[in-house]
Design an enzyme around this catalytic site. Structure first.
Site, PDB file in Angstrom:
ATOM      1  N   TYR A 140       7.579  -3.767   0.461  1.00 35.20           N
ATOM      2  CA  TYR A 140       7.698  -4.897  -0.464  1.00 35.20           C
ATOM      3  C   TYR A 140       7.576  -4.446  -1.906  1.00 35.20           C
ATOM      4  O   TYR A 140       7.092  -3.358  -2.209  1.00 35.20           O
ATOM      5  CB  TYR A 140       6.626  -5.956  -0.179  1.00 35.20           C
ATOM      6  CG  TYR A 140       5.226  -5.491  -0.515  1.00 35.20           C
ATOM      7  CD1 TYR A 140       4.650  -5.762  -1.746  1.00 35.20           C
ATOM      8  CD2 TYR A 140       4.488  -4.759   0.416  1.00 35.20           C
ATOM      9  CE1 TYR A 140       3.380  -5.320  -2.063  1.00 35.20           C
ATOM     10  CE2 TYR A 140       3.213  -4.309   0.114  1.00 35.20           C
ATOM     11  CZ  TYR A 140       2.658  -4.591  -1.118  1.00 35.20           C
ATOM     12  OH  TYR A 140       1.396  -4.135  -1.427  1.00 35.20           O
ATOM     13  N   PHE A 150       4.070  -5.409 -10.476  1.00 38.13           N
ATOM     14  CA  PHE A 150       2.631  -5.188 -10.373  1.00 38.13           C
ATOM     15  C   PHE A 150       2.242  -4.475  -9.088  1.00 38.13           C
ATOM     16  O   PHE A 150       1.096  -4.011  -8.948  1.00 38.13           O
ATOM     17  CB  PHE A 150       1.851  -6.508 -10.495  1.00 38.13           C
ATOM     18  CG  PHE A 150       2.211  -7.544  -9.463  1.00 38.13           C
ATOM     19  CD1 PHE A 150       1.663  -7.523  -8.195  1.00 38.13           C
ATOM     20  CD2 PHE A 150       3.100  -8.568  -9.781  1.00 38.13           C
ATOM     21  CE1 PHE A 150       1.988  -8.488  -7.254  1.00 38.13           C
ATOM     22  CE2 PHE A 150       3.433  -9.535  -8.856  1.00 38.13           C
ATOM     23  CZ  PHE A 150       2.883  -9.495  -7.579  1.00 38.13           C
ATOM     24  N   ASP A 151       3.151  -4.362  -8.141  1.00 35.64           N
ATOM     25  CA  ASP A 151       2.833  -3.643  -6.909  1.00 35.64           C
ATOM     26  C   ASP A 151       4.115  -3.311  -6.168  1.00 35.64           C
ATOM     27  O   ASP A 151       5.100  -4.053  -6.248  1.00 35.64           O
ATOM     28  CB  ASP A 151       1.921  -4.496  -6.019  1.00 35.64           C
ATOM     29  CG  ASP A 151       1.282  -3.704  -4.890  1.00 35.64           C
ATOM     30  OD1 ASP A 151       1.322  -2.450  -4.938  1.00 35.64           O
ATOM     31  OD2 ASP A 151       0.734  -4.324  -3.965  1.00 35.64           O
ATOM     32  N   ILE A 168      -2.062 -13.812   1.007  1.00 34.59           N
ATOM     33  CA  ILE A 168      -1.855 -15.058   0.266  1.00 34.59           C
ATOM     34  C   ILE A 168      -1.000 -16.023   1.082  1.00 34.59           C
ATOM     35  O   ILE A 168      -0.147 -15.598   1.876  1.00 34.59           O
ATOM     36  CB  ILE A 168      -1.215 -14.791  -1.112  1.00 34.59           C
ATOM     37  CG1 ILE A 168       0.120 -14.067  -0.976  1.00 34.59           C
ATOM     38  CG2 ILE A 168      -2.169 -14.008  -2.010  1.00 34.59           C
ATOM     39  CD1 ILE A 168       0.857 -13.871  -2.298  1.00 34.59           C
ATOM     40  N   TYR A 194      -2.205 -16.485  -6.264  1.00 35.69           N
ATOM     41  CA  TYR A 194      -3.559 -16.176  -6.721  1.00 35.69           C
ATOM     42  C   TYR A 194      -4.183 -17.287  -7.558  1.00 35.69           C
ATOM     43  O   TYR A 194      -5.278 -17.112  -8.088  1.00 35.69           O
ATOM     44  CB  TYR A 194      -3.552 -14.851  -7.494  1.00 35.69           C
ATOM     45  CG  TYR A 194      -3.240 -13.674  -6.604  1.00 35.69           C
ATOM     46  CD1 TYR A 194      -4.244 -13.029  -5.894  1.00 35.69           C
ATOM     47  CD2 TYR A 194      -1.928 -13.213  -6.451  1.00 35.69           C
ATOM     48  CE1 TYR A 194      -3.959 -11.956  -5.058  1.00 35.69           C
ATOM     49  CE2 TYR A 194      -1.632 -12.141  -5.619  1.00 35.69           C
ATOM     50  CZ  TYR A 194      -2.655 -11.519  -4.925  1.00 35.69           C
ATOM     51  OH  TYR A 194      -2.365 -10.463  -4.092  1.00 35.69           O
ATOM     52  N   PHE A 211       8.416 -11.796  -4.709  1.00 34.99           N
ATOM     53  CA  PHE A 211       8.319 -10.662  -3.799  1.00 34.99           C
ATOM     54  C   PHE A 211       9.642 -10.445  -3.075  1.00 34.99           C
ATOM     55  O   PHE A 211      10.299 -11.414  -2.666  1.00 34.99           O
ATOM     56  CB  PHE A 211       7.242 -10.901  -2.730  1.00 34.99           C
ATOM     57  CG  PHE A 211       5.837 -10.886  -3.235  1.00 34.99           C
ATOM     58  CD1 PHE A 211       5.142  -9.697  -3.375  1.00 34.99           C
ATOM     59  CD2 PHE A 211       5.206 -12.067  -3.569  1.00 34.99           C
ATOM     60  CE1 PHE A 211       3.830  -9.685  -3.830  1.00 34.99           C
ATOM     61  CE2 PHE A 211       3.893 -12.079  -4.027  1.00 34.99           C
ATOM     62  CZ  PHE A 211       3.204 -10.880  -4.156  1.00 34.99           C
TER      63      PHE A 211
END
Length: 236
Positions: A140, A150-151, A168, A194, A211
């Site tokens: 992902y 961010f990831d 989440i 979040y 995502f």
């Protein structure tokens, strides 16, 4: 965003603005220090994107920075308006997030789920679909609506494995619609991600998240949960 951090960001931008003017709009990055300072500018710029400033507002920000750096008399009292920055950032972020969700829902193939999550299949899978109680293996990539990553399991070079009911809500709901071998985009409202707390320092409060997820398999064990970690410098 804390006021102190924002103030530092604005001062840093002012300094870079002055340097850019002296260079007549063309920045020559020759030394390692200059390149590092430029990277600081990129980081600062990303950190205040949450304000979603218009061109006219950017000019007002430049005026405020210039007045601060030249010790000119400020047009407003910082003690009065400084504390309002966090509220403005929150309001602007929520508005931008809602607009992004509305536009994402209009895309061809997009489906709005009951929770408000926008699901869009990018590649059809041929295997089974997971249940919330399953453990899944995925690749992902996570970004803010600004496009800042961010990831990414791709950048770590290793798929993530985790129980689907331990992440989440956006993931728990959206990944269940996928089939093994498939790829999908999930646009997550803040409440399904979040929320008001965000995940500092990379995910601000009330952030809508995007995502891209590849479902590789179902049934393995693991606990490498999608994280709110900044991507490594130079790999954006």
């Amino acid at each position: 965003m804390r006021f102190g951090m924002l103030a530092a960001a604005l001062l840093g931008l002012a300094g870079m603005q002055a340097q850019a003017q002296q260079a007549q709009g063309q920045t020559q990055l020759k030394t390692e220090d200059e390149k590092t300072v430029y990277a600081l500018g990129l980081s600062i710029g990303r950190s205040i994107k949450v304000f979603d400033l218009s061109p006219a507002e950017i000019e007002i920000v430049k005026k405020g920075m210039t007045d601060s750096l030249t010790n000119a008399k400020p047009a407003v009292e910082l003690d009065t308006y400084g504390p309002k920055l966090q509220g403005l950032a929150k309001a602007r972020g929520e508005k931008a997030g809602q607009k992004f969700l509305e536009e994402a829902a209009k895309e061809k193939g997009a489906v709005k789920l009951p929770s408000g999550v926008i699901y869009k299949e990018l590649k059809a899978g041929t295997g089974p679909s997971p249940k919330a109680s399953d453990t899944v293996k995925v690749n992902y990539r996570g970004t803010l609506t600004s496009g800042v990553e961010f990831d990414s399991s791709y950048k770590r070079g290793q798929p993530a494995e985790f129980p689907l009911d331990g992440v989440i809500p956006c993931w728990t709901e959206g990944v269940q619609k996928m089939k093994v071998g498939g790829k999908a985009q999930l646009v997550c409202p803040a409440k399904q991600a979040y929320g008001e707390q965000g995940s500092p320092p990379t995910i601000p409060p009330n952030a809508t998240l995007v995502f891209e997820v590849e479902l590789l398999s179902i049934g393995s064990q693991g606990a490498d949960v999608p994280r709110a970690q900044p991507a490594k410098p130079g790999k954006q």
